[in-house]
Design a protein around this motif. Sequence first.
Motif, mmCIF file in Angstrom:
data_model
loop_
_atom_site.group_PDB
_atom_site.id
_atom_site.type_symbol
_atom_site.label_atom_id
_atom_site.label_comp_id
_atom_site.label_asym_id
_atom_site.label_seq_id
_atom_site.Cartn_x
_atom_site.Cartn_y
_atom_site.Cartn_z
ATOM 1 N N GLY A 88 -2.916 6.009 -0.948
ATOM 2 C CA GLY A 88 -2.256 4.909 -0.266
ATOM 3 C C GLY A 88 -2.508 4.975 1.226
ATOM 4 N N SER B 272 2.975 4.341 -1.227
ATOM 5 C CA SER B 272 2.716 5.122 -2.427
ATOM 6 C C SER B 272 3.924 5.942 -2.823
ATOM 7 C CB SER B 272 1.520 6.050 -2.193
ATOM 8 O OG SER B 272 0.372 5.309 -1.913
ATOM 9 N N THR C 144 0.812 -1.207 0.000
ATOM 10 C CA THR C 144 0.000 0.000 0.000
ATOM 11 C C THR C 144 0.853 1.269 0.000
ATOM 12 O OG1 THR C 144 -0.107 0.085 2.423
ATOM 13 C CG2 THR C 144 -1.786 -1.213 1.298
#
Length: 202
Positions: free
Chosen positions: A110, A45, A43
């Motif tokens: 994210g 980013s 997750t």
Amino acid sequence: MVKHKKVIIITDMYKQDSKYRIIIVLIIAVCFSISTLNCFAITESISNPYKTTTNIKPGSIVSLDIYQQNEVVAANTTNEQRLVGVTVSNQQSLLAVNNASNTTQVVSNGISNTLVSTINGPISIGSQIAVSPLSGVGDNASVGSKIVGIAEAPFNSSTPGAISQNIYDSSKHLHKIYVGYTPVLIAINGNINTTSNGGFID
């Protein structure tokens, strides 16, 4: 961390050979079926640099400075319409674009550990997190709040690392709140129409 590296390597292969597409989908599906936390690295980013003249802690919610181009300041209810995202360290970013000095890395999507407080009540999983009167710190969204994202974990007085703070409201009544970090799915959005979880901010 090893799982994270494997995913990146396979993603690079994906660009070269289409036969790896199925492998990538399967790896991500298996990770999420086993445990979301085990695949937290997926997750992460890409972050972007913004100039800053102040020391902004990782996890702080930030807005664009009204006077300086491409510069951010800690976000609060006075500058929430220029909301950009949440600051992260270089280590927390999958890719820190243009990591120059005198800049802070900011993600706008994210999952990121984000500074929050209980000023508007305890935070539950799925709570909408908004900009608050406390600079850089989010809280439970209330009517008309500027949304930062969705809480991926609860936050309350029992959360590990939560620190108690005493603050006064507009009527000069003293309140004890708790401040700390919780993972938030960053999704910069417009204002919402909702209710809070029992805080004292109107």
